[in-house]
Motif scaffolding. Structure first.
Motif, short mmCIF file in Angstrom:
data_model
loop_
_atom_site.label_atom_id
_atom_site.label_comp_id
_atom_site.label_asym_id
_atom_site.label_seq_id
_atom_site.Cartn_x
_atom_site.Cartn_y
_atom_site.Cartn_z
N GLY A 209 0.82 -1.23 0.00
CA GLY A 209 0.00 0.00 0.00
C GLY A 209 0.84 1.26 0.00
N ASP A 210 2.13 1.17 -0.36
CA ASP A 210 3.07 2.28 -0.20
C ASP A 210 3.15 3.21 -1.39
N GLN A 211 3.65 4.40 -1.04
CA GLN A 211 4.16 5.32 -2.05
C GLN A 211 5.67 5.45 -1.86
N THR A 212 6.38 5.67 -2.94
CA THR A 212 7.83 5.81 -2.86
C THR A 212 8.23 7.29 -2.88
N ASP A 213 9.48 7.56 -2.65
CA ASP A 213 10.02 8.92 -2.72
C ASP A 213 10.33 9.21 -4.18
N THR A 214 9.47 9.98 -4.82
CA THR A 214 9.62 10.23 -6.25
C THR A 214 10.78 11.17 -6.57
N SER A 215 11.35 11.78 -5.53
CA SER A 215 12.47 12.69 -5.77
C SER A 215 13.80 11.94 -5.88
N ARG A 216 13.74 10.65 -5.60
CA ARG A 216 14.96 9.85 -5.62
C ARG A 216 14.77 8.69 -6.59
N PRO A 217 15.86 8.17 -7.13
CA PRO A 217 15.74 7.01 -8.03
C PRO A 217 15.37 5.75 -7.24
N ILE A 218 14.73 4.80 -7.93
CA ILE A 218 14.39 3.51 -7.33
C ILE A 218 15.67 2.76 -7.01
N CYS A 230 -6.66 -2.15 -2.06
CA CYS A 230 -7.40 -3.36 -1.68
C CYS A 230 -6.47 -4.29 -0.93
N THR A 231 -7.05 -5.27 -0.25
CA THR A 231 -6.26 -6.24 0.50
C THR A 231 -5.70 -7.31 -0.42
N ALA A 232 -4.67 -7.99 0.05
CA ALA A 232 -3.99 -9.00 -0.76
C ALA A 232 -4.83 -10.27 -0.84
N PRO A 233 -5.15 -10.76 -2.04
CA PRO A 233 -6.01 -11.94 -2.18
C PRO A 233 -5.38 -13.21 -1.66
N PHE A 234 -4.04 -13.30 -1.65
CA PHE A 234 -3.41 -14.54 -1.19
C PHE A 234 -3.43 -14.67 0.34
N LEU A 235 -4.01 -13.68 1.04
CA LEU A 235 -4.15 -13.80 2.49
C LEU A 235 -5.44 -14.49 2.89
N ASP A 236 -6.11 -15.14 1.93
CA ASP A 236 -7.20 -16.06 2.23
C ASP A 236 -6.57 -17.34 2.77
N LEU A 237 -6.65 -17.51 4.09
CA LEU A 237 -5.88 -18.59 4.73
C LEU A 237 -6.57 -19.93 4.68
N THR A 238 -7.73 -20.02 4.04
CA THR A 238 -8.34 -21.33 3.82
C THR A 238 -7.91 -21.92 2.48
N ALA A 239 -7.23 -21.12 1.69
CA ALA A 239 -6.74 -21.63 0.40
C ALA A 239 -5.64 -22.66 0.63
N THR A 240 -5.41 -23.46 -0.38
CA THR A 240 -4.36 -24.48 -0.30
C THR A 240 -3.47 -24.39 -1.54
N ALA A 315 -4.47 -3.29 7.21
CA ALA A 315 -4.33 -4.33 8.23
C ALA A 315 -5.65 -4.54 8.95
N ILE A 316 -6.38 -3.47 9.24
CA ILE A 316 -7.69 -3.59 9.89
C ILE A 316 -8.66 -4.30 8.97
N GLN A 317 -8.73 -3.88 7.72
CA GLN A 317 -9.66 -4.49 6.77
C GLN A 317 -9.33 -5.96 6.55
N SER A 318 -8.05 -6.27 6.40
CA SER A 318 -7.66 -7.66 6.15
C SER A 318 -7.90 -8.52 7.38
N SER A 319 -7.75 -7.95 8.58
CA SER A 319 -8.04 -8.69 9.82
C SER A 319 -9.52 -9.07 9.87
N GLN A 320 -10.37 -8.13 9.51
CA GLN A 320 -11.81 -8.41 9.50
C GLN A 320 -12.16 -9.47 8.46
N GLU A 321 -11.49 -9.40 7.32
CA GLU A 321 -11.72 -10.42 6.28
C GLU A 321 -11.25 -11.79 6.76
N ALA A 322 -10.13 -11.82 7.49
CA ALA A 322 -9.63 -13.10 8.01
C ALA A 322 -10.60 -13.71 8.99
#
Length: 812
Positions: A209-218, A230-240, A315-322
């Motif tokens: 969910g970050d932004q980078t420092d655009t004044s500096r090179p990557i 949005c939350t990360a889909p692979f954090l569905d912990l019932t998946a296999t 983190a709050i949203q993903s915790s509720q989804e978990a």
């Protein structure tokens, strides 16, 4: 603003001081290491219930949330480093014997798309997979542990959810834990909480969910930001299985962690994106969900303070989804009924009481008799009030369901089984007599249909009726008894409120009110109702709403359904209601209590119901009654009798006092003057039958009622111990046709014992034989009550009271 809770110091919080660099903060030590117990606050914001509200199955009630989120301590607004309790979500940061590794925090899955970067995209994905697999195992651990929260009948196990001892859960050093400490609720919460820790850390330790420092090179010190909302889909912990590659953005990275943790990296993290570079671990999170003061000391927060805000929000949203996923997994694995019970046990602070999943069918009499002569006092209106009051109480549980049946000759469902708040009443124009048997039959059928697998022991039928129009013992009563036997066999409690409506053509009483005619429940119905475990009551006062509330209190005290298991040692008495009970050889004694106010006159009336057709086996028996000052242990009066004439005890209180009325089975003098109705295949009277000769050996059905000159007093007055005034009062006690005994009492109250004596006529039994006695000393406690009984026995042995007072068989 931080959360202050004056609770115990958690050892786990002290131990985690060394490991503070590996995740969102676990402890409250802003002046030492910059942490503001971020994991706790994220979890609280995600799962706290609105103030004072019961859990809806999604939020966690306060004590249960403590176990999941942990809590911290402050003194005068200053945090105590390490003070409080980590909770399950903070457990991975505790020394156990060392904090959990990178897999618990989703570290080391770093990648930068530049030539020569030390780790490839594939290797980074493998590290991310290790983290997800670890979180899946912890998640699964919680699902498996939840199975032990309830028993084979889908009831909450009290020992599995008890936090009274040893208190908070223990989430570290499992090899040192005594087995009794390993409560299933703790284990279920721990599995979910440890998984939750990694879910939350992913957003802190990655560039999702970050932004980078655009004044500096990557570069490795300024990695790109994905700026995901949005939350990360692979954090569905019932998946296999492996994480689908399309769910992992090409530039996703977490930080490489090693001590010392810094930017640039060193040792194994040299030339790599480090934990220190990416983490957004420190900042202030408020319980209202607002976020402030990100950092300091986190470069990524310094680049853009919104990086910390976004990490916390995700983190709050993903915790509720978990948690939603966890709940869904419980239901899919264990079924809807058991799964919902497990969820309730995890989120409720008193799950034994709150998680019952009861069904209640109200069967309301709408026959012609129930609505005459005064519509304002109609029995149907009383039935509605009872239903509404109990509905309001059951609405506190999201698991309880209610249904309303209205009946006269035929019953009809007017409000199908559903949430209590949705209950409605019909506008039916029902006529004819009340067919109680048919109403019970339909109510039982509806109960079984609602929960065909688990209705037993968690179902109740509340029948409100004016009773039978006329006795038809070979037809209608047999039908009622058959249905009561069926309810008993199915584990369904029946509570019968028998309403005494005004007579249609009576003589008005002197005060202008219509004199009520006592309800006729039907031959042998009272003991059959009680055999189901339910409450039978005559409700004599229909024009006082407090009587209705009191009747609901009685049902709750008895236990609406068997699963409640709330049958009190002492049953309360309320004006306007006569409560039925049974004394037999298995249960020879029962207790009732009543709080008398200063200046109150009360009369207790006990009736043997044999001649009403309620006797066990058609007989009658002997019983005694003793009145006690419950708090001081002082006996006030005693009476005994054989037959069907009532026993009365009058009492005048000069101050507030807790009264205890004890009814006890006496010597048997049975006469079979009624033939009981036999219902083929039933065992409604089995508990009252002697094993030796298969006959009644001491059972008696009776009612007890209290009348008072203060029927509208407040019953929620705070109780205080009554004092004893050293003043002598003289009370006359009639002991026979021509004998009176005068006794002196050290008392602050006046006791009047109403006594009736009849001389038997040749060839007939005595309808009433009574004696009375009272102690002459003020004593304290049950031990002193026992001493009073012992002293009385000694008096009997010396002959001082022989032939006047029956011996007390059992001590209190």
């Amino acid at each position: 603003m931080t959360l202050a809770r004056p609770l115990l110091l958690g050892t786990g919080c002290v131990l985690c001081l060394i490991s503070t660099a590996v995740s969102f903060g676990t402890i409250n030590a802003p002046y030492l290491i910059g942490q503001h117990n971020e994991h706790e606050m994220i979890t609280r914001v995600a799962f706290q219930c609105p103030s004072g509200q019961k859990s809806d199955g999604i939020c966690f009630e306060p004590r249960s949330l403590d176990q999941l989120a942990g809590y911290h301590q402050e003194v005068l607004g200053l945090p105590i480093p390490g003070g409080g309790f980590n909770g399950a979500v903070g457990a991975p940061d505790a020394l156990d014997p060392v904090p959990e590794g990178a897999e618990a925090h989703c570290d080391d899955a770093d990648y930068l798309d530049i030539p020569g970067y030390p780790q490839t995209r594939k290797e980074a994905n493998e590290k991310l997979q290790i983290c997800i697999n670890h979180l899946r195992r912890q998640f699964r651990r919680g699902i498996v542990a939840a199975d032990q929260l309830i028993d084979e009948r889908s009831r909450v196990r009290p020992s599995a959810v008890d936090f009274s001892f040893p208190g908070d859960c223990t989430f570290f050093f499992p090899s040192l834990q005594v087995e009794i400490f390993s409560r299933p609720k703790c284990s279920a919460i721990e599995g979910f909480g440890r998984a939750l820790h990694g879910v939350q850390d992913f957003y802190s330790h990655s560039n999702w969910g970050d932004q980078t420092d655009t004044s500096r090179p990557i570069s490795e010190s300024n990695p790109p930001g994905l700026a995901m909302n949005c939350t990360a889909p692979f954090l569905d912990l019932t998946a296999t299985g492996p994480i689908p590659e399309d769910q992992i953005p090409h530039n996703l990275t977490t930080g490489c962690f090693i001590l010392p943790d810094g930017t640039p990296g060193s040792l194994d993290c040299a030339g790599r994106i480090t934990h220190h570079t990416l983490c957004k671990d420190y900042g202030i999170i408020h319980l209202d969900g607002t976020i402030s003061d990100a950092g300091p000391g986190n470069p990524r927060s310094d680049v853009a303070p919104t990086n910390f805000v976004n990490a916390v929000r995700l983190a709050i949203q993903s915790s509720q989804e978990a948690w939603a996923t966890f709940r869904k997994a419980l239901i899919e694995e264990y079924g809807e009924i058991r799964g919902n019970m497990m969820i309730c046990a995890m989120v409720r602070d008193d799950p034994v009481k709150d998680c019952r999943m009861r069904t209640t069918v109200f069967a309301l009499d709408r026959s012609a008799k129930s609505s005459k002569p005064d519509p304002e006092r109609a029995a149907y209106r009383v039935a509605q009030l009872v239903t509404n009051e109990l509905r309001d109480r059951l609405s506190e549980s999201r698991f309880d369901r209610m249904e309303v049946i209205e009946f006269a000759e035929r019953p009809k469902v007017v409000s199908p089984m559903g949430y209590p708040a949705m209950v409605k009443f019909g506008d039916l124009d029902l006529v004819g007599t009340a067919n109680i048997g048919r109403a019970l039959d339909l109510a039982i059928n509806e109960t079984i249909k609602t929960q065909p697998e688990t209705f037993a022991d968690r179902a109740a039928v509340v029948l409100i009726s004016t009773g039978m129009e006329a006795e038809e013992p070979n037809k209608s009563v047999n039908y009622i008894l058959t249905q009561l036997q069926r309810a008993k066999d199915e584990g369904i409690r029946v509570h019968y409120g028998c309403l005494s409506v005004p007579a249609i053509e009576p003589e008005p009483e002197q005060d202008g009110h219509w004199k009520p005619r006592e309800c006729a429940p039907g031959h042998s119905v009272i003991p059959a109702v009680m055999r189901t475990g339910g409450l039978f009551s005559y409700i004599h006062t229909l024009d006082d709403v407090k009587t209705i509330y009191s009747y609901v209190d009685l049902i709750i005290e008895r236990g609406l359904a068997t699963t409640d298991e709330l049958v009190p040692e002492n049953s309360a008495l309320y004006p306007g209601i006569a409560v039925a009970d049974v004394l037999d050889t298995d249960h020879p004694k029962t207790w009732f209590h009543y709080r008398a106010s200063s200046g109150e006159n009360v009369t207790f009336t006990l009736k043997d119901r044999a001649l009403d057709g309620q006797g066990l086996g058609g007989g009658w028996g002997c019983f005694s009654v003793t009145l006690w000052d419950k708090l001081s242990g002082r006996r006030l009066a005693a009476q005994s009798g054989c037959g069907i004439e009532p026993l009365y005890v009058k009492y005048h209180s000069l101050q507030m006092v807790e009264l205890m009325l004890v009814a006890e089975l006496g010597e048997n003098h049975l006469h079979q003057h009624h033939n009981p109705i036999n219902v083929e295949g039933t065992d409604l009277f089995r508990p009252f039958i002697g094993a030796d000769d298969n006959r009644v050996t001491g059972g008696i059905v009776f009612t007890v009622e209290v009348d008072t000159n203060m029927p509208h007093k407040h019953t929620d007055t705070t109780s205080t111990t009554s004092s004893v005034v050293s003043a002598k009062e003289t009370v006359g006690i009639s002991l026979g046709a021509s004998e009176t005994k005068t006794a002196e009492y050290d008392t602050s109250e006046t006791v009047e014992i109403l006594e009736e004596t009849e001389t038997p006529v040749a060839g007939e039994r005595s309808s009433s034989t009574r004696t009375a006695t009272s102690d002459t000393t003020a004593t304290v406690g049950l031990d002193d009550i026992r001493s009073g009984i012992k002293a009385e026995r000694e008096q009997e042995q010396t002959g001082a009271m022989k032939g006047r007072v029956p011996p007390v068989k059992d001590e209190l």
